[in-house]
Every structure is written in structure tokens, then in C-alpha cells.
Enzyme design. Structure first.
Site, PDB file in Angstrom:
ATOM      1  N   HIS A   1      45.046  27.297  55.277  1.00 40.73           N
ATOM      2  CA  HIS A   1      44.089  28.397  54.322  1.00 40.73           C
ATOM      3  C   HIS A   1      44.705  28.389  53.353  1.00 40.73           C
ATOM      4  O   HIS A   1      46.277  29.078  53.152  1.00 40.73           O
ATOM      5  CB  HIS A   1      42.963  29.189  55.188  1.00 40.73           C
ATOM      6  CG  HIS A   1      43.903  30.699  55.418  1.00 40.73           C
ATOM      7  ND1 HIS A   1      44.092  31.734  53.897  1.00 40.73           N
ATOM      8  CD2 HIS A   1      44.249  30.902  56.553  1.00 40.73           C
ATOM      9  CE1 HIS A   1      44.306  33.044  55.024  1.00 40.73           C
ATOM     10  NE2 HIS A   1      44.755  32.051  56.097  1.00 40.73           N
ATOM     11  N   CYS A   2      44.220  29.078  52.500  1.00 42.90           N
ATOM     12  CA  CYS A   2      45.172  29.634  51.051  1.00 42.90           C
ATOM     13  C   CYS A   2      44.068  30.904  50.501  1.00 42.90           C
ATOM     14  O   CYS A   2      43.494  31.543  51.840  1.00 42.90           O
ATOM     15  CB  CYS A   2      45.276  29.017  49.948  1.00 42.90           C
ATOM     16  SG  CYS A   2      43.913  28.163  48.921  1.00 42.90           S
ATOM     17  N   ALA A   3      43.898  31.717  49.557  1.00 41.32           N
ATOM     18  CA  ALA A   3      42.921  32.431  49.406  1.00 41.32           C
ATOM     19  C   ALA A   3      41.607  32.415  49.328  1.00 41.32           C
ATOM     20  O   ALA A   3      40.788  33.707  49.964  1.00 41.32           O
ATOM     21  CB  ALA A   3      43.726  33.169  47.859  1.00 41.32           C
TER      22      ALA A   3
END
Length: 478
Positions: A26-28
Site C-alpha cells: 500500500h501507499c498513502a
């Protein structure tokens, strides 16, 4: 049962189950999946999950927009799915199995320049500030600069060049390091190779055009010119890959017990020699040709046409990943012409996409779920990150995407017509004006206004047409 248990179970089911997940990270704001079979993912049903704000596929990854709760959701999802944690680098490697040859080449280019962008942005802002205090007459009847009337600003101007020079003149060091990092080879060797391209021993690249004698290494049977490649992009890329492939090849044939000695030796020396004898001159010629073609095209009689086409097509290039090529062209333009007239159009395109989203916020102000996606997307777009806006909103409806492309095209024509130049790559949104050379601020602000107003108005107009009505029907909105 955790807070996100039910939506996590739904998402797992609709991506095809645990067996269909190769890698997940995942990212932000987004979950990033590398799936064994993308066809098993039901995007429509995934988007119906209450927590999900949109989906899209990019760079071989199926991405699900979750929002600020993504980290907590990810932890519950991986526990339920029984898939292990992994890094973003591993995800990128796995994603390449879903890419074509061209996509992999573009991904390589992105991997080289992405780690350098923070430094390039800082460098652009520094050059812009030095331009304001050192070149713009603003004091007294003689229009003196701040540097001319204040020792403090004169000292600041000189000091800031220390950083600007480190970023741009010694850019080949960053490029060769980034290549060694990406290829999994010895990073310090990449740094050393880069230093050999910009060493003070060498005649500065900017001094070659000035004429005079060029020093050389004399090997008796041959002479090699001692020319540096400060700020040059293509020579550094070519040399970096030669070093990386030499090292990777030598690792396969040299026994481990002596590899620490002989692999660096037999990789670095030939790479440096080839860089100065063959790759440097070839790369310099290629870079000069590319930058000359782009600059001449943008400043010619038909520059407005090139600008209109680039402004219109840049957002679709982002979808394909081809936009990463513009980083190399921007940097080459900077080295040849002390600035780039390409990057301002990129900043304007980003602003236009954000403005289309703002129009969608206005049109869908009663849709609370969509507001959770569109408001953060518009903000990030105005700050230079376009993917949430494009994939989460504009491409979903299509008509705002088209409106943004048209607005970007018009703004690009104004920018190029006014001769706008940027010192460097900068923040690709509204703060991007800080990287624009000061004398072009007014015309850039006009172009920026167009990039904000035209997509907003066009999006509202198109929403009333058959294209807009059909988009709402397709999404079950009206």
C-alpha cells in the site's frame, strides 16, 4: 472482529481470492495488488464496497483507492487473506510480469529518475530564487538587483550556488547511482563512475563550446580527450548501464572467493574507459540533437501547434507511463539552454486535471462518498500528484478528463507563445510557479488561470451534454 473485517473480506473475494494475489502493498491512500490474473478482479463490485473510493490499473498493478485508513485496512486485509507483507520494490518487480516490453522500458526510466526528483525540485526552487535576487532589477531608478545593493543577498546568492551546482552540474553522479541501485549492483561503484564523468580534472562541458585547446590522456598509440559531462543525462545513463551489466556478467563467471576484488576492478575500469572514449561523445551528440529538436520545435513558427498537442496529450501519457521520458528531456534542455520550456506545460496539465475535479466536486456536492475521493484528489493534483484525480474521478466519468485536456492544451499554447522557461523541474502544480524564471511569472500566471478556469467551465458544460448524461447513467448516478 476488527473495524475493517467485512470490507476486507469483500475485497478479497472480488480480487479473486488469496490464490490470485501475487503481491500486495500500500501507499498513502491506495492498496496495490499484483494479481496472477487481472481478469478475476471485478472492479465494478469492488467499487461498490463502502470503504472503496475507486480502482484503476497502472504499471502492472491493480490499485484500490481506500483513503487515509489504508494502513489499518491493509493490516486487517493481509491477516484475513493470509498473504505476507512485502516492500514496494518487490511489488514493482512482481508487477513487471504484467508489463509489455515497452512498459518495462518506461518503468526502468521511471526507476532512474524518481529517486532524483526531490533534489531536482529543490534545485529548481534555488535557481528560481537566485534569479529573483540576482537578475531582476527592482530597486531605485537604476533598477538595481538585491545582490547589487546588499552584501547579505550577494552572499546568499553565492552560497546557494553551492547547492545548485551540486544538484545540476553533478547530476551524472545521481544518475549512475540510481542505475546501480535499480539494477542491484554495487552503488558506490555507480557513484565513482559518475564522479569520473564530472571530475575537476576534466574540461568542463560548458567550456568545450568556448573553443581553445582540449586536454587529453596520451596512451602513446591513442589519445582520449579529457572532457567532462556536467549536467549531461544520456552519457550518464549509457555509462551507468554499461557498468551495471559488466558487474552482473562478471558475478556469474568470477568465483565468490575473489569476486570482491576482481568484479569491481574489471567492471569499473572498462566502464570508465568506454564512457569517455565511446559513450560520452555519442550520448552528448544524442542529447544535443534531442534538446535542439524539442527547443526548436517549441520556439518555431509552429511552436503553438506542438504546444497544443503536448498540452492535450500529456495526461494520456501519464496513463501509459510514457510521461517519465520528459524528465530526461527537461534535464537535457536545462543543460543546453539554461532552462526548460517543456516543464511549465506539465505543471499546467496537472493544474487542469485538478480543476476538472473541482468542477466535479461542485456538480456532485450532494454525493458524500464521492466527495471523500474528489476533495483529497483535487488537493493532491494542485500539489502535483495527478493519479488520484485522474484515475479516481476524471477517467471514471471521461468528460472531465477531456475538459482538462482541452484546458491544458490552451494553457500550453499561452505558455509557449509567451516564451515561458523554467529553471528546472519543480512542484508540478500551483506551487510550480516558484520554478518559473521570474521574468515569465506574469504570462505563466495567465496560463495558470486558463488551466484553472477552462477545465472547470468545460466540465460543467459537458456534464449537460449527451457525453455527460451517458457517463452518469453508466455509473448509476442519475
Amino acid at each position: 472482529m476488527g473495524k475493517f473485517t467485512e470490507p476486507a473480506k469483500e475485497l478479497l473475494e472480488h480480487v479473486g481470492g488469496s490464490d490470485n494475489i501475487s503481491v500486495v502493498t500500500h501507499c498513502a491512500t491506495r492498496m496495490r495488488f499484483v494479481l496472477n490474473d487481472n481478469d478475476k478482479a471485478d472492479a465494478k463490485k469492488i467499487e461498490e464496497i463502502s470503504l472503496v473510493k475507486g480502482t484503476f490499473t497502472n504499471a502492472g498493478q491493480f490499485q484500490v483507492i481506500i483513503g487515509n485508513d489504508v494502513a489499518s485496512f491493509y493490516n486487517e486485509f493481509t491477516e484475513i487473506a493470509g498473504v505476507g507483507d512485502t516492500s514496494k520494490d518487490e511489488a514493482k518487480v512482481a508487477a513487471k510480469q504484467n508489463m509489455s516490453f515497452i512498459q518495462r522500458m518506461i518503468s526502468h526510466l521511471a526507476d532512474i529518475f524518481t529517486p532524483l526528483i526531490p533534489a531536482l525540485v529543490v534545485g529548481g526552487l534555488i535557481l528560481g530564487f537566485r534569479n529573483v535576487i540576482g537578475e531582476i532589477g527592482m530597486i531605485g531608478p537604476d533598477d538595481l538587483t538585491l545582490v547589487e545593493v546588499s552584501q547579505f543577498w550577494a552572499g546568499t546568492h553565492a552560497f546557494l550556488w553551492l547547492i545548485g551546482e551540486a544538484i545540476f552540474h553533478f547530476l551524472p553522479v545521481g544518475i549512475t547511482w540510481a542505475i546501480s541501485r535499480k539494477m542491484g549492483t554495487t552503488q558506490i561503484l555507480g557513484i565513482v563512475l559518475g564522479i569520473t564523468l564530472v571530475s575537476p580534472q576534466l574540461l568542463n562541458a560548458y567550456g568545450v563550446a568556448g573553443g581553445g585547446d582540449i586536454p587529453f590522456w596520451d596512451f602513446g598509440f591513442a589519445q582520449v580527450e579529457m572532457i567532462g559531462y556536467q549536467a549531461q543525462v544520456i552519457p550518464a545513463i549509457l555509462a551507468g548501464f554499461v557498468l551495471a551489466y559488466l558487474e552482473l556478467g562478471l558475478r556469474k563467471v568470477i568465483p565468490n572467493v575473489i569476486s570482491m576484488i576482481f568484479v569491481p576492478f574489471f567492471a569499473l575500469i572498462p566502464a570508465v574507459l568506454v564512457a569517455h572514449v565511446v559513450l560520452g561523445p555519442i550520448g552528448w551528440t544524442m542529447g544535443s540533437w534531442i534538446s535542439e529538436v524539442v527547443y526548436s520545435g517549441l520556439t518555431s513558427t509552429f511552436g503553438w501547434l506542438f504546444a497544443a498537442m503536448f498540452g492535450f496529450a500529456y495526461a494520456p501519457l501519464v496513463i501509459t507511463g510514457l510521461h517519465h521520458m520528459t524528465n530526461a528531456i527537461d534535464l537535457q534542455l536545462m543543460s543546453e539552454f539554461d532552462g526548460t520550456n517543456l516543464w511549465p506545460m506539465i505543471a499546467l496539465s496537472n493544474i487542469a486535471q485538478g480543476s476538472a475535479v473541482v468542477a466535479m466536486i461542485f456538480l456532485n456536492k450532494k454525493d458524500e462518498k464521492e466527495q471523500q475521493v474528489s476533495v483529497p484528489a483535487a488537493i493532491s493534483c494542485y500539489l502535483g500528484v495527478t493519479e488520484p484525480a485522474m484515475f479516481g474521478i476524471n477517467l471514471k466519468y471521461m468528460f472531465p478528463f477531456l475538459a482538462a485536456m482541452i484546458g491544458s492544451s490552451i494553457a500550453a499554447v499561452i505558455s509557449v507563445g509567451g516564451g515561458v522557461m523554467a529553471n528546472s523541474i519543480g512542484v508540478g502544480g500551483i506551487p510550480g510557479f516558484l520554478s518559473i524564471q521570474f521574468q515569465y511569472w506574469i504570462i505563466f500566471f495567465i496560463a495558470m488561470f486558463v488551466a484553472i478556469a477552462v477545465p472547470f467551465v468545460l466540465t460543467i458544460i459537458l456534464s449537460k451534454t449527451k457525453m455527460g448524461v451517458n457517463a452518469y447513467k453508466r455509473l448509476g448516478k442519475k
